[in-house]
Write a protein that holds these residues in place. Structure first.
Motif, mmCIF file in Angstrom:
data_model
loop_
_atom_site.group_PDB
_atom_site.id
_atom_site.type_symbol
_atom_site.label_atom_id
_atom_site.label_comp_id
_atom_site.label_asym_id
_atom_site.label_seq_id
_atom_site.Cartn_x
_atom_site.Cartn_y
_atom_site.Cartn_z
ATOM 1 N N UNK A 48 0.335 -0.912 -0.398
ATOM 2 C CA UNK A 48 -0.010 -0.347 -0.135
ATOM 3 C C UNK A 48 0.670 1.176 0.084
ATOM 4 N N UNK A 49 0.666 2.171 -0.865
ATOM 5 C CA UNK A 49 1.851 3.575 -1.097
ATOM 6 C C UNK A 49 0.874 4.217 -0.670
ATOM 7 N N UNK A 54 -5.079 5.647 6.689
ATOM 8 C CA UNK A 54 -5.440 3.897 6.430
ATOM 9 C C UNK A 54 -6.822 3.513 6.468
ATOM 10 N N UNK A 55 -7.137 4.660 5.042
ATOM 11 C CA UNK A 55 -8.843 4.536 4.704
ATOM 12 C C UNK A 55 -8.834 3.634 3.984
ATOM 13 N N UNK A 56 -7.486 3.590 3.104
ATOM 14 C CA UNK A 56 -7.332 1.840 2.112
ATOM 15 C C UNK A 56 -7.097 0.131 2.732
ATOM 16 N N UNK A 57 -6.428 1.073 4.124
ATOM 17 C CA UNK A 57 -5.601 -0.177 5.263
ATOM 18 C C UNK A 57 -6.634 -1.029 6.158
ATOM 19 N N UNK A 62 -9.173 -6.266 5.790
ATOM 20 C CA UNK A 62 -10.792 -7.353 5.950
ATOM 21 C C UNK A 62 -10.232 -8.436 4.823
ATOM 22 N N UNK A 63 -10.012 -7.644 3.954
ATOM 23 C CA UNK A 63 -10.084 -9.078 2.600
ATOM 24 C C UNK A 63 -9.084 -9.801 2.617
ATOM 25 N N UNK A 64 -7.106 -9.524 3.065
ATOM 26 C CA UNK A 64 -6.707 -10.073 3.754
ATOM 27 C C UNK A 64 -6.980 -11.483 4.972
ATOM 28 N N UNK A 65 -7.722 -10.858 5.592
ATOM 29 C CA UNK A 65 -8.004 -11.723 7.362
ATOM 30 C C UNK A 65 -7.097 -12.851 8.081
ATOM 31 N N UNK A 66 -5.598 -11.672 7.743
ATOM 32 C CA UNK A 66 -4.408 -12.925 8.601
ATOM 33 C C UNK A 66 -3.980 -13.099 7.861
ATOM 34 N N UNK A 67 -4.012 -13.834 6.660
ATOM 35 C CA UNK A 67 -2.689 -14.405 5.445
ATOM 36 C C UNK A 67 -1.950 -13.261 4.956
ATOM 37 N N UNK A 90 0.416 -4.356 10.693
ATOM 38 C CA UNK A 90 1.183 -4.109 8.899
ATOM 39 C C UNK A 90 2.065 -3.823 9.148
ATOM 40 N N UNK A 91 2.579 -3.745 8.606
ATOM 41 C CA UNK A 91 3.886 -3.833 8.355
ATOM 42 C C UNK A 91 4.397 -2.196 7.411
ATOM 43 N N UNK A 92 4.877 -1.225 8.564
ATOM 44 C CA UNK A 92 4.194 -0.122 8.113
ATOM 45 C C UNK A 92 5.905 0.461 8.222
ATOM 46 N N UNK A 93 6.510 1.282 6.766
ATOM 47 C CA UNK A 93 8.000 1.890 6.363
ATOM 48 C C UNK A 93 7.544 3.109 6.558
#
Length: 209
Positions: A48-49, A54-57, A62-67, A90-93
């Motif tokens: 995610x760029x 976090x609107x898209x985060x 939700x879509x990944x559901x832990x995957x 989330x891995x935030x850089x």
């Protein structure tokens, strides 16, 4: 999006308008559409760029559901700190999106399956757009997907036209989604697939041998 998130977004816009380039975060209907390519199975690497507040985060999570693995690249340190606190999974850089390749390499990754962009393309000059898209296509798998959005009312402005041309140059397939009238301001999504392979400079090719 909560009132607190909107206030934080507006505060950062007023502090650094050329980086944030919007006065409010995107809404949930747009977030659902722009994150649609995130697969519902497997262990995808989703980048995610420009996640902002976090609107898209939230939609990606939700879509990944832990995957899989969700990497968020945010140049604004305050936004990155807030994002990391709200979404510890989330891995935030804290980095410039143009350095995406290096960010992935430091984490032991090479290619992303999906890249979702919340970047303010209209705020970038043509050269910056080119650098960003080069970073995106270099970081995607051959069958990867890239999504980004634009504002409907500015669709025919020079920066928007330049972006559409650049996307067509970089991807074999570019589909323009429907307008999300519920977003403020109304917006639409570009769905881009199959990045075109770009030739590396000769000097880099010789060093790679």
């Amino acid at each position: 999006m909560s009132g607190n998130h909107r206030a934080e977004f507006l505060r950062e816009f007023l502090r650094d308008p050329f980086t944030v380039a919007a006065v409010a975060p995107s809404g949930a209907p747009l977030a659902d559409l722009v994150t649609a390519p995130v697969p519902g199975v497997g262990e995808p690497l989703v980048v995610e760029l420009g996640p902002g507040t976090g609107a898209f985060t939230a939609a990606i999570q939700r879509r990944l559901a832990g995957r899989g693995h969700h990497l968020a690249v945010e140049v604004n340190e305050r936004f990155a700190g807030l994002l990391a606190a709200r979404y510890p999974g989330v891995d935030t850089a804290v980095a410039d999106a143009r350095d995406l390749g290096a960010v992935l390499a430091r984490r032991g990754h090479r290619r992303a399956d999906v890249i979702v962009s919340g970047l303010p393309w209209a705020a970038f000059a043509g050269g910056q757009q080119d650098e960003l898209l080069h970073a995106v296509t270099d970081a995607l798998t051959p069958d990867g997907a890239f999504t980004t959005f634009g504002y409907t009312l500015a669709r025919w402005a020079p920066p928007a036209r330049r972006l559409r041309q650049a996307l067509g140059d970089r991807f074999e397939e570019v589909v323009t989604g429907r307008t999300v009238w519920a977003n403020m301001p109304p917006a639409f999504v570009y769905f881009c697939r199959r990045p075109r392979v770009t030739a590396r400079p000769r000097t880099l090719l010789s060093l790679a041998r």
